[in-house]
Scaffold this motif. Structure first.
Motif, mmCIF file in Angstrom:
data_model
loop_
_atom_site.group_PDB
_atom_site.id
_atom_site.type_symbol
_atom_site.label_atom_id
_atom_site.label_comp_id
_atom_site.label_asym_id
_atom_site.label_seq_id
_atom_site.Cartn_x
_atom_site.Cartn_y
_atom_site.Cartn_z
ATOM 1 N N HIS A 43 77.564 34.254 30.555
ATOM 2 C CA HIS A 43 77.719 32.906 31.103
ATOM 3 C C HIS A 43 78.976 32.781 31.943
ATOM 4 C CE1 HIS A 43 75.013 31.032 27.751
ATOM 5 N NE2 HIS A 43 74.340 31.775 28.624
ATOM 6 N N ALA A 46 78.237 34.235 35.304
ATOM 7 C CA ALA A 46 77.334 33.394 36.092
ATOM 8 C C ALA A 46 78.041 32.153 36.618
ATOM 9 C CB ALA A 46 76.135 32.985 35.242
ATOM 10 N N GLU A 47 78.916 31.536 35.815
ATOM 11 C CA GLU A 47 79.525 30.262 36.206
ATOM 12 C C GLU A 47 80.786 30.442 37.038
ATOM 13 O OE1 GLU A 47 80.176 28.043 32.652
ATOM 14 O OE2 GLU A 47 78.047 27.954 32.144
ATOM 15 N N SER A 51 78.264 31.747 40.728
ATOM 16 C CA SER A 51 77.564 30.477 40.933
ATOM 17 C C SER A 51 77.617 29.981 42.377
ATOM 18 C CB SER A 51 78.145 29.410 40.003
ATOM 19 O OG SER A 51 79.520 29.228 40.277
ATOM 20 N N VAL A 56 71.277 30.981 40.538
ATOM 21 C CA VAL A 56 71.205 31.502 39.177
ATOM 22 C C VAL A 56 69.978 30.930 38.480
ATOM 23 C CG1 VAL A 56 72.348 31.671 36.945
ATOM 24 C CG2 VAL A 56 73.710 31.705 39.047
ATOM 25 N N ALA A 58 68.385 31.152 34.683
ATOM 26 C CA ALA A 58 68.825 31.585 33.351
ATOM 27 C C ALA A 58 67.766 31.275 32.306
ATOM 28 C CB ALA A 58 70.132 30.897 32.966
ATOM 29 N N LEU A 124 70.388 35.647 41.049
ATOM 30 C CA LEU A 124 70.890 36.242 39.783
ATOM 31 C C LEU A 124 69.976 35.758 38.655
ATOM 32 C CD1 LEU A 124 72.921 37.761 37.991
ATOM 33 C CD2 LEU A 124 74.284 35.647 37.887
ATOM 34 N N GLU A 126 69.431 35.781 34.918
ATOM 35 C CA GLU A 126 70.256 36.002 33.712
ATOM 36 C C GLU A 126 69.406 35.721 32.474
ATOM 37 O OE1 GLU A 126 73.082 32.908 31.741
ATOM 38 O OE2 GLU A 126 74.206 33.871 33.373
#
Length: 930
Positions: A43, A46-47, A51, A56, A58, A124, A126
């Motif tokens: 996380h 990703a953030e 981002s 993204v 998820a 992405l 995830e």
């Protein structure tokens, strides 16, 4: 989010993302044990990193959705544009209608949707906990993975360190791709734990807790954060100091359970099996209990070790193990423990290991269970694990299936509980008495029941039970019951009238043939004066481990403290031996007897300290009727040392209802009466003393060797100015008094003198002093000397009064009889001293200042009664020098000889601490040791 020791992994991910942006797609798998920080890393990346550069999508796998077709893909597509989401829903709905594996059209359709999305902007994908994903979604992801090498897609997955997943083909397939990168996460190091704690706690606390927190968590970040929360919660508690070590509380146990439910089913079963098996689990037993193969079990235990939950195959902290057991639910936990017990029994495991499982289950219906529990109780008792032995016996008792077994198991349970705390036996007494009366107990168990009844004041039940047993007893058993009857009569003298006997007839003194009964009866008779037996003879015969002998000796010592000179040579060594290896009741008996011995020789501080320790050996409720003995000793020492508030506190303690049926109750009454006298309540004191006499008459036990209540009553009558009544009682006391009872003789003569005119008192008081000196009772001797000095002073014989009062004051000081010492100080100062502001006597004017230090030392020793030669030896000077110093002392103090020396000299020398050679004249004797 807080990430510690993950900088390298973040940098590697950022590099792969950069390649993805330039059209080089990749698959990245984050591997590591459960709760090691994979989700936080995923996380955070990703953030914070990706981002603003990619789109993204998820999703997170879940055991609940594992069987939901396309469940994981549905989560992913919630973040897509509506057009793509609708397109994917149509594709997946066609796949849902097909049977078996996902069809190629569906796989191609789903992959095309993601590739088209990445053509518009980098993507992405995830996925957390991919090992919980449904099979349809995994097939689609694999199909996509084979086609994303030249796309702008980065597929980022988190997985566990484990080879045996539900979908091994997925992991194998991914590992073949050259563009698949594996990033492994390990638990935190000790430094990492400190850094993580520092995010929530101050630096000092984080540093001090780091090492212990690492030992509890194994570096698992989730558990480390939980410890920090528990520690903070404990510091917020009002009025509490911050804890010095880790606090393992609710947050920690909650996170442990959270870790459990992130595991695959097989790993969860192994974790539960390890918790059930407990300390040092064997892998083969864990495998059989969990139902997982042996090889797979070893791999899963290693996985749990890596996660920080286990260390070398066992839970790092008991709280974690307990949390796992609670998570079962009671029915499942009981079933697992019972299955573990059955497996251990089938393979011939140790009885204690099987018993632990049965106790944890709390129930069993296996026919072998009671025998295993009893065997474990015997082993545990021998090794000192009394609490475990009690647990075994409690469960064995609940499993007994007939009256005989229940009675015997209850008797064994009570015997073990008696070693821990005699008060715990009370709950069994009614059932045990009934079982004894019905003949359900065997061996020495009925005698033990009688012992419990006597101890706790159930005298009527004890007497009735004794009669029933005696009616059918023959041979050695009948002789043994004679000893019990002797104990019954000793503790509860009123029973003699019921049994129609005056005293216990001594059994033949044959140690080997007569056994315990012969020894106890002979000992009782010897102390009561019925027979003459040598101490050596008794000691040789009494050297036994039988409980009845030891308790008889304890009762004997506490019931007849005035006869300790007769009892101590063979009683105290036996009690000391019992106290060394048995339960608190034996230590209490021994300690209370030592307290009485110290009191009889006038060592008040030691007596009070030891009596208090005796009550602390075990709870007051555990003492039963014997509590009267140490309480009486504490009362007496408090009164003589002038601590009346403490004495009032002792009187407020609850006592057993049957106390006044015993000699211990008489001792308590006498001590209470002495307290009433000391605080100016002679009528209340007289009532207590006369109650003692009334009870003794009712017991037909009012002999000259018994409690000397007449002396105490006479003292109260003198205070009330009823001297004729007092004299009658004292003359009764002296009739038939044994020749060797110097203590009672001295006390009686002292009170008899108080009934006479002052000029008639000195001869009797001199006799009293001589008797009490022979008895060795320093407190009573100090009182007698004080009375003698007062008699001399009243008749104007100051030449004898001063040294006698000085001697009385010294005796009172030596044994810390502060009440008497305070009353003597003003009289000792006489006309040559005045009371200073500090309470110490001082000379008038400046006479004291005229004495040199050497003259003061010599004068102090002379005032204590030392001869010139003794003074010279102690101060290492010549006799001539002593004579010269004394001449100067007499001249400066204006006295004629040493008998006129004021007592303040010795007081000042002792209080100043100048001369240690003088201090031993006022020191207490060493603590008593048998």
């Amino acid at each position: 989010m807080v990430l510690v020791e993950r900088e390298r992994q973040l940098a590697e991910l950022a590099g792969l993302l950069e390649e993805c942006l330039h059209g080089a797609g990749s698959v990245v798998v984050l591997r590591g044990p459960v709760a090691v920080g994979k989700t936080e890393l995923l996380h955070t990346f990703a953030e914070e990193v990706a981002s603003d550069r990619v789109r993204v999508l998820a999703a997170a796998g879940s055991p609940v959705e594992r069987h939901l077709p396309f469940g994981l893909l549905s989560q992913l597509l919630h973040g897509a544009d509506p057009a793509y989401a609708q397109r994917a829903e149509a594709v997946m709905s066609r796949g849902a209608r097909e049977e078996g594996t996902v069809g190629p059209q569906v796989l191609e359709g789903v992959s095309r949707i993601f590739l088209d999305m990445s053509a518009e902007e980098p993507l992405l994908i995830e996925i957390d906990d991919v090992y919980h994903a449904d099979i349809d979604s995994l097939q689609c992801l694999l199909f996509l993975a084979r086609r994303l090498r030249r796309s702008r897609i980065m597929l980022l997955l988190s997985d566990q360190n484990r080879s045996g997943t539900p979908h091994p083909d997925f992991r194998t397939e991914l590992s073949r791709h050259p563009y698949c990168t594996q990033i492994r996460l390990a638990p935190l190091t000790c430094d990492g734990v400190a850094a993580l704690l520092a995010h929530d706690l101050d630096a000092h606390a984080a540093h001090s807790l780091a090492s212990a927190a690492f030992a509890v968590t194994g570096g698992n970040p989730l558990l480390v954060r939980a410890l920090a929360e528990d520690w903070e919660a404990s510091t917020r508690s009002a009025g509490k100091e911050p804890p010095t070590g880790p606090v393992v509380g609710d947050r920690f146990t909650e996170r442990v359970v959270s870790c459990l439910h992130r595991l695959e089913p097989d790993a969860l079963d192994v974790a539960r099996a390890v918790a059930v098996v407990g300390e040092a689990p064997r892998l083969e037993l864990v495998a059989r209990l969990s139902g997982v193969g042996a090889i797979e079990t070893r791999a899963l235990v290693d996985l749990l070790d890596e996660s920080g939950l286990l260390h070398q195959g066992r839970y790092r902290h008991r709280a974690a193990q307990d949390a796992v057991l609670r998570d079962f639910g009671a029915p499942a936990r009981i079933a697992w423990h019972r299955r573990a017990a059955a497996l251990l029994h089938a393979e011939g495991g140790r009885s204690t290991s099987i018993a632990h499982q049965l106790i944890a289950a709390g129930q069993a219906d296996e026919p072998w269970a009671p025998a295993v529990l009893r065997e474990s109780a015997v082993s545990a008792t021998a090794s000192g694990q009394i609490d475990f032995a009690l647990d075994c016996l409690e469960l064995a008792h609940s499993l007994a299936d007939d009256d005989q077994q229940r009675a015997v198991s209850r008797a064994v349970l009570a015997e073990t509980e008696w070693r821990v705390d005699p008060a715990r036996v009370v709950r069994h007494l009614s059932q045990l008495a009934d079982a004894t009366n019905r003949g359900l107990l065997r061996g020495r168990q009925p005698l033990a029941v009688l012992e419990y009844l006597l101890w706790h004041g159930r005298v009527d039940e004890a007497a009735a039970t004794l009669d029933r047993i005696a009616a059918t007893a023959t041979g050695p058993e009948a002789v043994e019951l004679g000893a019990v009857r002797a104990c019954l009569e000793l503790c509860y003298p009123a029973q003699r009238r019921r049994m129609g006997t005056r005293s216990v007839a001594p059994a033949p003194m044959e140690p080997r043939a007569g056994g315990t009964a012969s020894l106890v009866a002979t000992a009782l008779a010897a102390v009561r004066g019925d027979v003459a037996v040598s101490s050596d003879h008794l000691w040789q015969g009494l050297h036994t481990d039988e409980p009845l002998t030891r308790i008889s000796l304890g009762l004997l010592a506490l019931a007849r403290p005035e006869r300790l000179s007769t009892v101590a040579p063979w009683c105290l060594p036996m009690l000391a031996d019992a106290a060394g290896h048995d339960g608190p009741e034996w230590r209490g008996l021994f300690t209370a007897t030592r307290a009485d011995a110290a009191l009889l020789r006038g060592d008040l501080p030691t007596a009070g300290r030891i009596a208090s320790a005796a009550l602390d050996e075990t709870s007051r409720s555990s003492w039963g009727v014997l509590a009267g003995a140490p309480l009486a000793c504490l009362l007496t020492t408090a009164v003589e040392t002038g601590r009346y508030e403490d004495a009032a506190g002792y009187l407020s303690m609850p006592t057993p209802g049957a106390l006044l049926e015993t000699p211990f109750g008489l001792r308590y009454l006498r001590a209470r009466g002495q307290y009433h006298l000391a605080v100016g309540r002679p009528y209340a004191a007289l009532s207590d003393f006369r109650t003692c006499g009334r009870l003794l008459l009712e017991w037909e036990d009012d002999g000259p060797w018994q409690l000397s209540w007449r002396i105490d009553a006479a003292q109260a009558l003198v205070r009330l100015d009823r001297r004729d009544e007092a004299r009658v009682l004292l003359e009764e006391q002296l009739v038939g008094l044994p020749m060797d009872d110097e203590r009672t003789l001295g006390r009686a003569l002292r009170q008899l003198a108080a009934t006479l005119e002052p000029h008639e008192r000195p001869p009797l008081l001199n006799d009293a002093v001589e008797a009490l000196q022979a008895a060795g009772d320093r407190v009573e001797l100090a009182h007698a000397l004080a009375d003698l000095g007062g008699a001399y002073a009243t008749t104007g014989d100051s030449r004898r009064a001063r040294p006698t009062l000085r001697r009385a004051w010294r005796a009172a000081q030596e044994c810390h009889a502060e009440r008497l010492a305070r009353s003597l100080r003003p009289g000792l100062a006489g006309t040559s001293a005045a009371q200073g502001a500090s309470g110490r006597p001082r000379l008038r004017g400046d006479l004291a200042a005229e004495l040199s230090a050497a003259e003061r030392r010599v004068g102090g020793l002379a005032a204590q009664g030392h001869s010139n030669r003794q003074i010279a030896q102690r101060l290492c000077i010549t006799v001539s020098t002593v004579e010269q110093h004394l001449t100067q002392v007499y001249r400066k103090l204006r006295v004629k000889n040493r008998t006129d020396l004021p007592v303040f000299l010795e007081a000042e020398e002792n209080e100043s601490g100048v001369d240690p050679l003088l201090a031993d004249a006022f020191s207490n004797s060493a603590p008593y040791s048998p």
